[in-house]
Every structure is written in C-alpha cells, then in structure tokens.
Design a protein around this motif. Structure first.
Motif, PDB file in Angstrom:
ATOM      1  N   PRO A  81       0.838  -1.202   0.000  1.00 62.08           N
ATOM      2  CA  PRO A  81       0.000   0.000   0.000  1.00 62.08           C
ATOM      3  C   PRO A  81       0.870   1.249   0.000  1.00 62.08           C
ATOM      4  CG  PRO A  81       0.059  -0.956   2.197  1.00 62.08           C
ATOM      5  CD  PRO A  81       0.821  -1.886   1.294  1.00 62.08           C
ATOM      6  N   ASN A  82       0.358   2.287  -0.610  1.00 60.91           N
ATOM      7  CA  ASN A  82       1.137   3.504  -0.761  1.00 60.91           C
ATOM      8  C   ASN A  82       0.642   4.583   0.205  1.00 60.91           C
ATOM      9  OD1 ASN A  82       3.092   5.172  -2.010  1.00 60.91           O
ATOM     10  ND2 ASN A  82       1.450   6.199  -3.079  1.00 60.91           N
ATOM     11  N   TYR A  83       1.503   5.548   0.485  1.00 54.77           N
ATOM     12  CA  TYR A  83       1.151   6.662   1.364  1.00 54.77           C
ATOM     13  C   TYR A  83       1.354   7.975   0.621  1.00 54.77           C
ATOM     14  CZ  TYR A  83       1.096   3.024   4.835  1.00 54.77           C
ATOM     15  OH  TYR A  83       0.778   1.874   5.511  1.00 54.77           O
ATOM     16  N   THR A  84       0.528   8.951   0.954  1.00 53.97           N
ATOM     17  CA  THR A  84       0.526  10.233   0.262  1.00 53.97           C
ATOM     18  C   THR A  84       1.906  10.880   0.248  1.00 53.97           C
ATOM     19  OG1 THR A  84      -1.778  10.519   0.901  1.00 53.97           O
ATOM     20  CG2 THR A  84      -0.607  12.494   0.187  1.00 53.97           C
ATOM     21  N   VAL A  85       2.629  10.790   1.340  1.00 52.04           N
ATOM     22  CA  VAL A  85       3.951  11.416   1.411  1.00 52.04           C
ATOM     23  C   VAL A  85       4.884  10.828   0.344  1.00 52.04           C
ATOM     24  CG1 VAL A  85       4.922   9.865   3.189  1.00 52.04           C
ATOM     25  CG2 VAL A  85       5.738  12.239   3.017  1.00 52.04           C
ATOM     26  N   ASN A  86       4.760   9.533   0.061  1.00 50.08           N
ATOM     27  CA  ASN A  86       5.584   8.897  -0.976  1.00 50.08           C
ATOM     28  C   ASN A  86       5.179   9.375  -2.368  1.00 50.08           C
ATOM     29  OD1 ASN A  86       6.432   7.476   1.250  1.00 50.08           O
ATOM     30  ND2 ASN A  86       5.530   5.532   0.639  1.00 50.08           N
ATOM     31  N   THR A  87       3.873   9.498  -2.582  1.00 47.82           N
ATOM     32  CA  THR A  87       3.374   9.968  -3.881  1.00 47.82           C
ATOM     33  C   THR A  87       3.863  11.385  -4.148  1.00 47.82           C
ATOM     34  OG1 THR A  87       1.407   8.594  -3.629  1.00 47.82           O
ATOM     35  CG2 THR A  87       1.295  10.358  -5.262  1.00 47.82           C
ATOM     36  N   LYS A 116       1.042   9.094   7.698  1.00 50.92           N
ATOM     37  CA  LYS A 116       2.483   8.867   7.732  1.00 50.92           C
ATOM     38  C   LYS A 116       3.208  10.161   7.350  1.00 50.92           C
ATOM     39  CE  LYS A 116       6.115   5.997   5.823  1.00 50.92           C
ATOM     40  NZ  LYS A 116       6.504   4.941   4.909  1.00 50.92           N
ATOM     41  N   ASN A 117       4.141  10.592   8.202  1.00 57.18           N
ATOM     42  CA  ASN A 117       4.955  11.806   7.982  1.00 57.18           C
ATOM     43  C   ASN A 117       4.106  13.038   7.647  1.00 57.18           C
ATOM     44  OD1 ASN A 117       6.982   9.951   8.296  1.00 57.18           O
ATOM     45  ND2 ASN A 117       7.786  10.119   6.237  1.00 57.18           N
ATOM     46  N   TYR A 118       2.997  13.215   8.368  1.00 55.45           N
ATOM     47  CA  TYR A 118       2.093  14.324   8.039  1.00 55.45           C
ATOM     48  C   TYR A 118       2.774  15.692   8.156  1.00 55.45           C
ATOM     49  CZ  TYR A 118       1.381  15.758  12.904  1.00 55.45           C
ATOM     50  OH  TYR A 118       1.575  16.229  14.171  1.00 55.45           O
ATOM     51  N   GLU A 119       3.768  15.822   9.059  1.00 55.69           N
ATOM     52  CA  GLU A 119       4.441  17.116   9.213  1.00 55.69           C
ATOM     53  C   GLU A 119       5.164  17.491   7.923  1.00 55.69           C
ATOM     54  OE1 GLU A 119       5.211  14.394  11.020  1.00 55.69           O
ATOM     55  OE2 GLU A 119       5.227  14.842  13.168  1.00 55.69           O
ATOM     56  N   VAL A 120       5.765  16.512   7.263  1.00 59.76           N
ATOM     57  CA  VAL A 120       6.459  16.761   5.992  1.00 59.76           C
ATOM     58  C   VAL A 120       5.461  17.266   4.958  1.00 59.76           C
ATOM     59  CG1 VAL A 120       7.716  15.648   4.079  1.00 59.76           C
ATOM     60  CG2 VAL A 120       8.224  15.011   6.457  1.00 59.76           C
TER      61      VAL A 120
END
Length: 193
Positions: A81-87, A116-120
């Motif tokens: 599964p993918n996460y928005t920060v990676n996209t 995941k990594n919402y601060e980034v």
C-alpha cells in the motif's frame, strides 16, 4: 504550474467529485486538478474496489469535458500500500517544474495527524480544504497553519458507497453520475451484486 491533487478510489466517480474538483480549478489559484486514482487505500478493504483500470477509465470518461481536470494513475506504479507522502515525493522528483498541493475534505484534515509523515506534507505543500457537513472540530494545530487554505466550495453530501448500495438495490442513480460513467457502469453491470 500549481497542481491540486484530489485523491480517491473513485469507486465510482460521481458528480460530487466533479463539483469539488471543478470548484477548486475555477475558484482557487490551482491551475489544474489531477484526479489521482488510488489503487488501494491502506484504510479500505480491497475487496470492495472495482479493478483499477475500470475506475481509472471512469475518471477519464467523467473529466474529458473539463480541460483543467486530469485523470492520474501515478499511484498504480508505486509500491502498495502507498502513502501520500511517498506519492508527493515521487511527483516532485518526476515533475520538478510543478508545485503540488493537496485537496481534501475537512473530515480528512481532522485525521491528518494520523497520516504517515504528516508534518512533511503540511510543511511542504499547500492543502486546500473543502467543507463537509459532519466533520467535527478542526484540529487546533491546523487552524492557523499558513499552508492550510479553507475553500468555500459547495457542500456535497454524496458518497460512492451510497451509490454502490443504491445500484445493488436497483435504485435510480442516474442524476448522481456523469452520463458517460453511468453508461459504463450499466453496460458492465458494475455494483449489481
């Protein structure tokens, strides 16, 4: 160019999605809206999703008359599964000439601190937030954040889940779907079981 990313399973895409996306394209500083079809949301059961290709095709059908709205299969090519920060990192690397922003409902903003990594994400990208009827109180840490932009878009309380259930129960959903999307759904007997 400033691109707004509107993520969704679009299972199926409906007029509510188009109203929000078009409003963002016409009434904000975003130049284009990319409708990013998510192949598998880590928080949703995969079994309820139509095949990725069918959902992408429906987004193509729904957006072809809207020059500022573009279907995107960018997440199909990323590990799942993918996460928005990676996209976002992938898009920034692939298209360094563009600035990427997120589009989300108030309900998603309220759970952003769990991403995941919402601060980034929030410190490096603008986030355009549209209103929802039942979203609860906004998380205080985001109330005055300079990258959070509340947009007075129309409130559209229509869900793909409701549409799927209605089709299954043989209800008329034609007004809720773009015409070409309805034709495709009906032709393929999607959501009937």
């Amino acid at each position: 160019m400033k691109i707004g990313l509107y993520f969704g399973t679009f299972n199926p895409i409906h007029i509510g999605h188009l109203i929000i996306a078009n409003h963002m394209a016409e009434h904000s500083d975003l130049d284009q809206i990319w409708m990013v079809v998510t192949p598998h949301n880590p928080h949703k059961q995969k079994s309820t999703l139509l095949d990725d290709y069918h959902r992408l095709h429906m987004v193509h059908l729904a957006t072809e008359d809207f020059p500022k709205l573009k279907p995107s299969d960018i997440e199909f090519k990323l590990p799942q599964p993918n996460y928005t920060v990676n996209t976002l990192a992938h898009l920034q690397e692939k298209y360094p000439q563009h600035a990427f922003a997120l589009i989300m409902g108030e309900d998603n903003l309220n759970s952003l601190h769990k991403w995941k990594n919402y601060e980034v994400i929030v410190n490096n990208h603008d986030i355009y937030v549209y209103p929802r009827l039942h979203s609860g109180e906004m998380d205080n840490q985001f109330t005055n954040h300079p990258n959070i932009h509340k947009v007075a878009a129309p409130v559209v309380e229509l869900s793909s889940t409701f549409i799927r259930e209605s089709i299954k129960n043989k209800k008329n959903v034609i007004p809720m779907l773009p015409h070409k999307v309805w034709d495709y759904v009906e032709h393929n007997l999607f959501y009937t079981k």
